[in-house]
Design an enzyme around this catalytic site. Structure first.
Site, mmCIF file in Angstrom:
data_model
loop_
_atom_site.group_PDB
_atom_site.id
_atom_site.type_symbol
_atom_site.label_atom_id
_atom_site.label_comp_id
_atom_site.label_asym_id
_atom_site.label_seq_id
_atom_site.Cartn_x
_atom_site.Cartn_y
_atom_site.Cartn_z
ATOM 1 N N ASP A 257 -4.880 -6.796 -4.778
ATOM 2 C CA ASP A 257 -3.461 -7.066 -4.921
ATOM 3 C C ASP A 257 -3.154 -6.925 -6.411
ATOM 4 O OD1 ASP A 257 -1.252 -9.472 -3.328
ATOM 5 O OD2 ASP A 257 -0.849 -7.780 -4.666
HETATM 6 C C1 GLC Z 1 2.656 -8.034 -4.750
HETATM 7 C C2 GLC Z 1 2.262 -8.416 -3.336
HETATM 8 C C3 GLC Z 1 1.693 -7.281 -2.540
HETATM 9 C C4 GLC Z 1 2.355 -5.999 -3.011
HETATM 10 C C5 GLC Z 1 1.858 -5.744 -4.421
HETATM 11 C C6 GLC Z 1 2.545 -4.517 -5.047
HETATM 12 O O1 GLC Z 1 2.421 -9.076 -5.625
HETATM 13 O O2 GLC Z 1 1.424 -9.551 -3.175
HETATM 14 O O3 GLC Z 1 1.957 -7.527 -1.151
HETATM 15 O O4 GLC Z 1 2.004 -4.916 -2.161
HETATM 16 O O5 GLC Z 1 2.047 -6.866 -5.270
HETATM 17 O O6 GLC Z 1 3.899 -4.769 -5.204
#
Ligand code: GLC
Length: 737
Positions: A257
């Site tokens: 993430d």
């Molecule tokens: C965010 C989310 C994730 C998302 C990623 C990119 O913090 O937790 O679901 O796909 O970062 O935006």
């Protein structure tokens, strides 16, 4: 005809390197590419080069990989290293309904349509990986991101995520199933260390991910922010190496993430393959390229150079990223996709039409009975407020969004009925997220009592009063990185609903939310419609159901507790966890164990406001007695249940036959019953269909943590069949030898 030197296929393939020859087996191509890459090139492809892209190998013609959010539509492009908008004018999208709505359709074919439609939009936008779907289990109604997930039951989420992944990947776009795992609330999401027993982990929180990998063939998985066993999930040895890759045989790439990577050595050893979003402070630190400071970049290279680590892990990571490239960006057979097509709008509307849940319909006040010259009063900010902007990373720049008011107005006009709208309440008047603006000015300085008295006075004489409220993806109201602080509706909505209930006998409440909400007025309101965050076609889907163009067939994918304490996690105080002394870690023990959602309500005999699987129709169905094709099976046998279902009403409709299994005598305690099969059946008036559901030992098994295996214990089992978890029409007893 001029003789042209037509090169034979063999000669052609002799010239085309194996890794570029799509006629060759994938693993051969991966090994060939790997054998040509330098250590630096392998390092280059396993971490981001920009906010949403990772580098290829230009020397070998290996392409960059482009990822994008999110589960409900293709997010607009941002600047290279920013969260802010790039300001493109060609990146508006179709906003599909939130995944709770998809789950509420209980229709795997709709899930496939959803995945394929999204895949076509992503392909057209040049995205190789869509950062979704999310399948974290709905453990608490406060979780800010439940709207992005598929409810409280692992079987339903498993059945719905597989076709979504297959549909998406059929377009050459990888799913990135998230957030693996145990990311079931947003508060303290980067520092919560989840504690739970293995049986709960394997029976409740892993199945949907396992199905996505083993049945859906997911090409990538996103590690979660939180911790398990004191290790962050983006580099968690047990979760990524032992379970995902060894036990399940996952051959794709684990993507972190954004900002979920915290430790270089763990990132190397514990199964992270592609590092994104790490919070090196952008370019501010003056590095030539801050992305070289990522854990899987220069620090990794230094550890290799020092001899502290070898390159075995690096080769494995590079192989997985190469597979991702060859399955997506390098697969030219998957066409160019399409954007904002009428087919995609039709898909969005169909998902909404099938996912809306009719919770209550006293005196059959719905569907609207048209009356020429009749008047409908619509009340509430959610009737007009754009919902596709906001909520966190799933926020979108929709090409269009039909509001509930617009949809109801358009439908009413067909019947010569007038529609009036009043504000009812003021909620969140902001209209911007991540640089995308709604352009709406919702400011209103009137007081709640002024707004209520206006609504009440307009209600008198109206044929119908339709209150459209709920949550709105503002922080704390179904939004990433924040949980709700209570079950109740915000902004004084209960007062408005109560006042309207005293002013009309035809009050319809449309609740727009991705979570359960408290409904103290439930007995005073004739009809309640659970309308999800429905995206571009929201108003049309809501109007389709309210005016009866569509007969609602949605069923709740999660329970509505009467009060927060009726939910297992909250009954046991197992949320949001206990902060450690002198550490930023919060320990959160899932004390309710297996008893999540209806498993708690049924086992503890706590009556819900609306039960898992509940949903009404404008017609009526009768269930004949369920029968089994045998009353005893062996460990490798199957049982086929047959349930005759008849549409005894006067209009066509769909019913969801649900099959729950109970194991009344077992050496371990088990929930009262668990969903192990379902089938959605469409019936014309008077039509009867024999619905068949087949189960095997998997449906009878519990996970024995000590033996680390699934056990189907011989003995009696009971199959319970009905249209909802709290509406069982018949049971069938059978034995497992
Ligand atoms: C965010 C989310 C994730 C998302 C990623 C990119 O913090 O937790 O679901 O796909 O970062 O935006």
């Amino acid at each position: 005809m001029a003789a042209t030197a037509v090169m034979s296929a063999a000669a052609m393939s002799a010239q085309t390197p194996v890794y570029l020859d799509s006629s060759r087996p994938l693993e051969e191509r991966v090994e060939d590419a790997l054998s040509r890459m330098t250590t630096q090139e392998k390092l280059d492809i396993i971490h981001a080069q920009s906010k949403f892209s990772s580098r290829g190998v230009p020397r070998l013609g290996l392409p960059d990989l482009w990822t994008d959010d999110g589960p409900h539509g293709v997010r607009p492009d941002v600047l290279w290293d920013e969260w802010e908008q790039a300001g493109q004018t060609n990146d508006s999208c179709v906003a599909f309904p939130a995944l709770t709505c998809l789950a509420a359709t209980w229709n795997p074919e709709v899930a496939r349509l959803y995945g394929r439609s999204l895949g076509e939009e992503a392909r057209y936008r040049g995205k190789d990986v869509m950062l979704g779907p999310g399948v974290n289990i709905y453990r608490t109604p406060l979780n800010g991101r439940n709207f992005e997930y598929m409810g409280e039951d692992p079987f339903l989420a498993s059945e719905m995520v597989v076709p979504y992944v297959q549909g998406l990947q059929s377009c050459g776009v990888a799913a990135c199933v998230k957030h693996f795992a145990l990311n079931n609330n947003e508060v303290n999401r980067h520092t919560t260390n989840v504690i739970l027993d293995d049986r709960t982990l394997y029976e409740i929180y892993l199945p949907a991910f396992k199905a996505a990998v083993q049945k859906g063939g997911a090409w990538s998985i996103m590690g979660a922010y939180n911790l398990y066993g004191d290790e962050h999930l983006c580099h968690n040895g047990r979760m990524l190496n032992d379970i995902l890759k060894k036990e399940w045989g996952f051959d794709g790439a684990v993507i972190s993430d954004w900002g979920g990577t915290h430790d270089t050595r763990q990132a190397i050893a514990n199964g992270l393959d592609l590092e994104f979003g790490s919070w090196t402070d952008g370019l501010a630190n003056g590095a030539s390229n801050a992305y070289d400071n990522y854990h899987l970049a220069n620090p990794y290279r230094a550890l290799i150079a020092s001899g502290e680590v070898g390159t075995a892990e690096l080769d494995d990571k590079a192989r997985r990223v190469l597979r991702l490239m060859m399955r997506t960006a390098m697969d030219y057979s998957k066409g160019a996709g399409s954007m904002c097509s009428e087919a995609h709008y039709a898909a969005a509307r169909r998902i909404g039409d099938e996912g809306i849940v009719l919770l209550r319909n006293e005196r059959s006040v719905l569907p609207v009975v048209p009356r020429k010259g009749g008047r409908i009063l619509v009340v509430g900010e959610n009737a007009v407020k754009m919902m596709t902007v906001g909520g966190g990373s799933s926020s979108l720049k929709a090409q269009r969004e039909v509001s509930p008011l617009e949809g109801i107005r358009a439908a009413a006009a067909k019947y010569g009925m007038d529609v009036e709208w009043v504000r009812g309440y003021v909620g969140d008047v902001t209209g911007e997220y991540n640089g995308v603006v709604t352009g709406q000015d919702l400011n209103d300085s009137r007081t709640p009592s002024e707004l209520i008295s206006e609504a009440v006075s307009c209600a008198s004489g109206a044929d119908y009063v339709i209150f459209v409220g709920g949550l709105n993806k503002s922080p704390g109201q179904d939004c990433e990185d924040a949980d709700r602080t209570g079950l109740g509706l915000p902004y004084g909505q209960d007062d408005v609903i109560g006042a309207l209930a005293r002013a009309t006998r035809n009050l319809v409440v449309v609740n727009v939310s991705g979570n359960a909400v408290a409904m103290p007025w439930v007995r005073d309101v004739q009809a309640i419609v659970q309308a999800w965050f429905l995206g571009s076609e929201a108003g049309n889907s809501i109007a389709d159901v309210i005016f009866g163009e569509v007969n609602p067939s949605g069923k709740l994918p999660f329970s509505f507790p009467v009060r927060l304490a009726d939910n297992g996690a909250h009954a046991l105080g197992a949320y949001p966890g206990v902060k450690r002394q002198d550490s930023d870690i919060t320990d959160l023990e899932y004390a309710e164990g297996l008893l999540v959602g209806y498993r708690w309500h049924d086992t503890k005999k706590v009556k819900p406001l609306f039960a898992f699987g509940h949903g009404l129709s404008y017609t009526a169905f009768s269930f004949g007695k369920a029968t089994a094709d045998r009353n005893e099976i062996g460990q490798n046998g199957t049982v086929t249940f047959t349930v005759p279902v008849t549409n005894i009403g006067d209009r066509a409709g769909a019913e969801v036959v649900q099959l729950y299994i109970s194991d009344p005598k077992c050496s371990v305690s088990r929930p009262a019953k668990e969903l192990k099969g379902f089938a959605k059946v469409y019936l014309e008036p008077g039509e009867t269909r024999d619905v068949k559901i087949i189960i095997d030992r998997e449906a009878l098994s519990y996970f024995d943590a000590d033996r680390h295996e699934w056990i189907a214990e011989p003995g009696d089992f009971i199959a319970s069949v009905g249209p909802a978890s709290d509406n069982i029409k018949s049971t069938v007893k059978f034995r497992l030898k």
